[in-house]
Design a protein around this motif. Structure first.
Motif, PDB file in Angstrom:
ATOM      1  N   TYR A  33      17.047   8.106  -6.003  1.00  0.00           N
ATOM      2  CA  TYR A  33      18.432   7.897  -5.597  1.00  0.00           C
ATOM      3  C   TYR A  33      18.640   6.489  -5.073  1.00  0.00           C
ATOM      4  CZ  TYR A  33      18.826  12.871  -6.190  1.00  0.00           C
ATOM      5  OH  TYR A  33      18.814  14.115  -6.733  1.00  0.00           O
ATOM      6  N   ALA A  34      19.799   5.938  -5.397  1.00  0.00           N
ATOM      7  CA  ALA A  34      20.186   4.601  -4.945  1.00  0.00           C
ATOM      8  C   ALA A  34      21.440   4.719  -4.098  1.00  0.00           C
ATOM      9  CB  ALA A  34      20.448   3.698  -6.150  1.00  0.00           C
ATOM     10  N   THR A  35      21.627   3.744  -3.197  1.00  0.00           N
ATOM     11  CA  THR A  35      22.775   3.768  -2.295  1.00  0.00           C
ATOM     12  C   THR A  35      23.960   2.981  -2.833  1.00  0.00           C
ATOM     13  OG1 THR A  35      21.836   1.908  -1.086  1.00  0.00           O
ATOM     14  CG2 THR A  35      21.343   4.120  -0.248  1.00  0.00           C
ATOM     15  N   SER A  36      23.763   2.261  -3.943  1.00  0.00           N
ATOM     16  CA  SER A  36      24.845   1.480  -4.547  1.00  0.00           C
ATOM     17  C   SER A  36      24.440   1.115  -5.975  1.00  0.00           C
ATOM     18  CB  SER A  36      25.106   0.201  -3.754  1.00  0.00           C
ATOM     19  OG  SER A  36      23.999  -0.684  -3.860  1.00  0.00           O
ATOM     20  N   ILE A  37      25.393   0.608  -6.741  1.00  0.00           N
ATOM     21  CA  ILE A  37      25.094   0.135  -8.098  1.00  0.00           C
ATOM     22  C   ILE A  37      24.078  -1.006  -8.024  1.00  0.00           C
ATOM     23  CG2 ILE A  37      26.056  -1.021 -10.124  1.00  0.00           C
ATOM     24  CD1 ILE A  37      26.798   1.938  -9.924  1.00  0.00           C
TER      25      ILE A  37
END
Length: 99
Positions: A33-37
């Protein structure tokens, strides 16, 4: 590994990716999972996996990743992105499914 925006950050973006994979009978081995593009692209550039995102999220000037549009297979304007020199044998199999 698939890199996706965290559902806590953007439930809509996350669910679009999940639905896209389901429509094409693709199940990723795992998800990071990433917190932003930007964070997702950094993870891709680091070679941690690939991502499926809107084509507007990546610049043509980013030469460290490759992207493939899925215009023929999906009504959304999605692209797959992975590290340019990634030799993972699953990449051609995945892109052949979708192009």
């Amino acid at each position: 590994m698939m890199i996706a925006i965290s559902p806590e950050v953007s439930a809509g973006a996350y669910h679009n990716i999940v639905q896209f994979c389901e429509r094409h009978n693709f199940t990723p081995a795992g998800t990071i999972y990433a917190t932003s593009i930007q964070n997702a692209l950094l993870k891709v550039e680091a070679g941690l996996g690939f991502s499926v995102m809107d084509e507007n999220c990546i610049s043509d000037s980013n030469t460290s990743v490759l992207s493939v549009p899925f215009y023929k297979t999906d009504p959304l304007h999605l692209i797959a992105v992975w590290r340019k020199n990634n030799m993972n044998p699953a990449i051609p199999l995945f892109t052949n499914l979708l192009i």
